[in-house]
Design an enzyme around this catalytic site. Sequence first.
Site, PDB file in Angstrom:
ATOM      1  N   ALA A  47     -11.671  23.197 -38.254  1.00  0.00           N
ATOM      2  CA  ALA A  47     -11.853  21.999 -37.415  1.00  0.00           C
ATOM      3  C   ALA A  47     -10.762  21.429 -36.469  1.00  0.00           C
ATOM      4  O   ALA A  47     -10.821  20.865 -35.579  1.00  0.00           O
ATOM      5  CB  ALA A  47     -12.248  20.943 -38.496  1.00  0.00           C
TER       6      ALA A  47
ATOM      7  N   HIS B 287      -8.801  23.676 -34.789  1.00  0.00           N
ATOM      8  CA  HIS B 287      -9.059  24.589 -33.580  1.00  0.00           C
ATOM      9  C   HIS B 287     -10.263  24.027 -32.534  1.00  0.00           C
ATOM     10  O   HIS B 287     -10.148  23.931 -31.647  1.00  0.00           O
ATOM     11  CB  HIS B 287      -9.246  25.914 -33.889  1.00  0.00           C
ATOM     12  CG  HIS B 287      -8.412  26.548 -34.619  1.00  0.00           C
ATOM     13  ND1 HIS B 287      -8.521  27.155 -35.846  1.00  0.00           N
ATOM     14  CD2 HIS B 287      -7.274  27.280 -34.088  1.00  0.00           C
ATOM     15  CE1 HIS B 287      -7.511  27.811 -36.311  1.00  0.00           C
ATOM     16  NE2 HIS B 287      -6.573  28.137 -34.984  1.00  0.00           N
TER      17      HIS B 287
ATOM     18  N   LYS C  93       0.458  20.182 -34.859  1.00  0.00           N
ATOM     19  CA  LYS C  93       1.147  20.676 -36.104  1.00  0.00           C
ATOM     20  C   LYS C  93       2.175  21.780 -36.054  1.00  0.00           C
ATOM     21  O   LYS C  93       3.356  21.536 -36.785  1.00  0.00           O
ATOM     22  CB  LYS C  93       0.092  21.125 -36.902  1.00  0.00           C
ATOM     23  CG  LYS C  93       0.440  21.754 -38.304  1.00  0.00           C
ATOM     24  CD  LYS C  93      -0.493  22.009 -39.313  1.00  0.00           C
ATOM     25  CE  LYS C  93      -1.155  23.295 -39.019  1.00  0.00           C
ATOM     26  NZ  LYS C  93       0.174  24.290 -39.278  1.00  0.00           N
ATOM     27  N   ASP C  94       2.295  22.488 -35.063  1.00  0.00           N
ATOM     28  CA  ASP C  94       3.122  23.468 -34.920  1.00  0.00           C
ATOM     29  C   ASP C  94       4.608  22.832 -33.763  1.00  0.00           C
ATOM     30  O   ASP C  94       4.449  23.348 -32.596  1.00  0.00           O
ATOM     31  CB  ASP C  94       2.725  25.014 -34.406  1.00  0.00           C
ATOM     32  CG  ASP C  94       1.676  25.430 -35.493  1.00  0.00           C
ATOM     33  OD1 ASP C  94       2.302  25.554 -36.522  1.00  0.00           O
ATOM     34  OD2 ASP C  94       0.415  25.601 -35.124  1.00  0.00           O
TER      35      ASP C  94
ATOM     36  N   SER D  41      -4.959  27.832 -40.987  1.00  0.00           N
ATOM     37  CA  SER D  41      -5.977  29.040 -41.459  1.00  0.00           C
ATOM     38  C   SER D  41      -5.195  29.302 -42.637  1.00  0.00           C
ATOM     39  O   SER D  41      -5.841  29.991 -43.798  1.00  0.00           O
ATOM     40  CB  SER D  41      -5.744  30.186 -40.437  1.00  0.00           C
ATOM     41  OG  SER D  41      -6.436  29.637 -39.357  1.00  0.00           O
ATOM     42  N   ARG D  42      -3.892  28.940 -43.230  1.00  0.00           N
ATOM     43  CA  ARG D  42      -3.220  29.507 -44.320  1.00  0.00           C
ATOM     44  C   ARG D  42      -3.634  28.749 -45.665  1.00  0.00           C
ATOM     45  O   ARG D  42      -3.353  28.910 -46.538  1.00  0.00           O
ATOM     46  CB  ARG D  42      -1.695  29.801 -44.217  1.00  0.00           C
ATOM     47  CG  ARG D  42      -1.268  30.656 -43.192  1.00  0.00           C
ATOM     48  CD  ARG D  42       0.353  30.787 -43.111  1.00  0.00           C
ATOM     49  NE  ARG D  42       0.568  32.159 -42.390  1.00  0.00           N
ATOM     50  CZ  ARG D  42       0.964  32.105 -40.876  1.00  0.00           C
ATOM     51  NH1 ARG D  42       1.145  30.923 -40.235  1.00  0.00           N
ATOM     52  NH2 ARG D  42       1.325  33.219 -40.571  1.00  0.00           N
TER      53      ARG D  42
HETATM   54  O1  PAF Z   1      -0.281  28.801 -33.053  1.00  0.00           O
HETATM   55  C1  PAF Z   1      -0.790  29.863 -32.814  1.00  0.00           C
HETATM   56  O2  PAF Z   1      -1.894  30.051 -33.226  1.00  0.00           O
HETATM   57  C2  PAF Z   1       0.017  31.127 -32.381  1.00  0.00           C
HETATM   58  O3  PAF Z   1       1.147  30.937 -32.736  1.00  0.00           O
HETATM   59  C3  PAF Z   1      -0.353  31.265 -30.709  1.00  0.00           C
HETATM   60  C4  PAF Z   1       0.176  30.264 -29.805  1.00  0.00           C
HETATM   61  C5  PAF Z   1      -1.815  31.594 -30.722  1.00  0.00           C
HETATM   62  C6  PAF Z   1       0.287  32.599 -30.091  1.00  0.00           C
HETATM   63  O4  PAF Z   1       0.049  33.798 -30.853  1.00  0.00           O
END
Ligand code: PAF
Length: 297
Positions: free
Chosen positions: A33, A35, A149-150, A186-187
């Site tokens: 969700a 993504h 989040k990242d 995903s983890r």
């Molecule tokens: O955030 C991610 O899923 C990855 O770091 C990305 C930006 C697709 C690069 O591989």
Amino acid sequence: MHRIETRQALQEWRDQLGDHAIAFVPTMGNLHAGHLSLIQCAHRHGQAVVVSIFVNPLQFGPTEDYERYPRTLEHDLAACEAANVSAVFCPTADWLTPDIHNTTHVKPPKQLTQQFCGLARPGHFEGMATIVLKLFHLIRPDIAIFGEKDAQQLAIIRQLVSDLNLNITIIEAPVIREADGLAMSSRNQYLSPSLKSQARLLSRLLASAQSAYSQGNTQANTVLKEALESVLDAELYPDFELEYFEAVDQNSFQPCAMLSDNSRLILAARLGQTRLLDTAMIGDPLFLHPDLAQLEI
Ligand code: PAF
């Protein structure tokens, strides 16, 4: 929806789009969700949405989960089709990253990479920035969407776009959480039920620091320490290994001693073999469900 695997097919698809605003969502697949919310955000900003699915070997360390990272391409393609994506770019590693030890790398500035996740994952941000730049060149998007989040990744991408004068607008999409507050990743699927329960502590720590700030506490050290003391109970969370819990300036991504509405909380923790991240702006309360204040493991 176009499923594109080669450079030539990508160029043909891209060329026929002319002046359409292209919104790009880079992913490593195993779409959830979180993504899908990036894809929705892309639809709001662009006329054609392209998603890349590529598990990038350049951004995994030798002892990390590259081999076991979940690969669910057919499921992901169906999800993209249902989400009205125009094209999915799913290259194979043998042409996109043929020789990972002997390739040109993008080196983002040390002040953004040598702390927090960069300490735990040496080389990760170089590998990430390298593949993102390659994808930008191949796809030629007008807009690219990255998840909040990242947060460190996002800060690095913004810097890359600015430093290399790329004509791409970077849009940040908010963290999507499960009902119990756990940020989607995903983890998360690596977690046993017990580890998953303990992982809810990440969002509790954020909420607790936000609550201290809302009561007028502006010393970062005090707020972070009090949040840790109020919710981190070693007996309840035996497998929760905190890696870092910090407040940084939202723009510079450098630690801040005094908190303001521009401060971002960031944290990473290990639960068994799994490393999870979470983040929130200090003044933007998470509104976790009150029943979750006392967690039962
Ligand atoms: O955030 C991610 O899923 C990855 O770091 C990305 C930006 C697709 C690069 O591989």
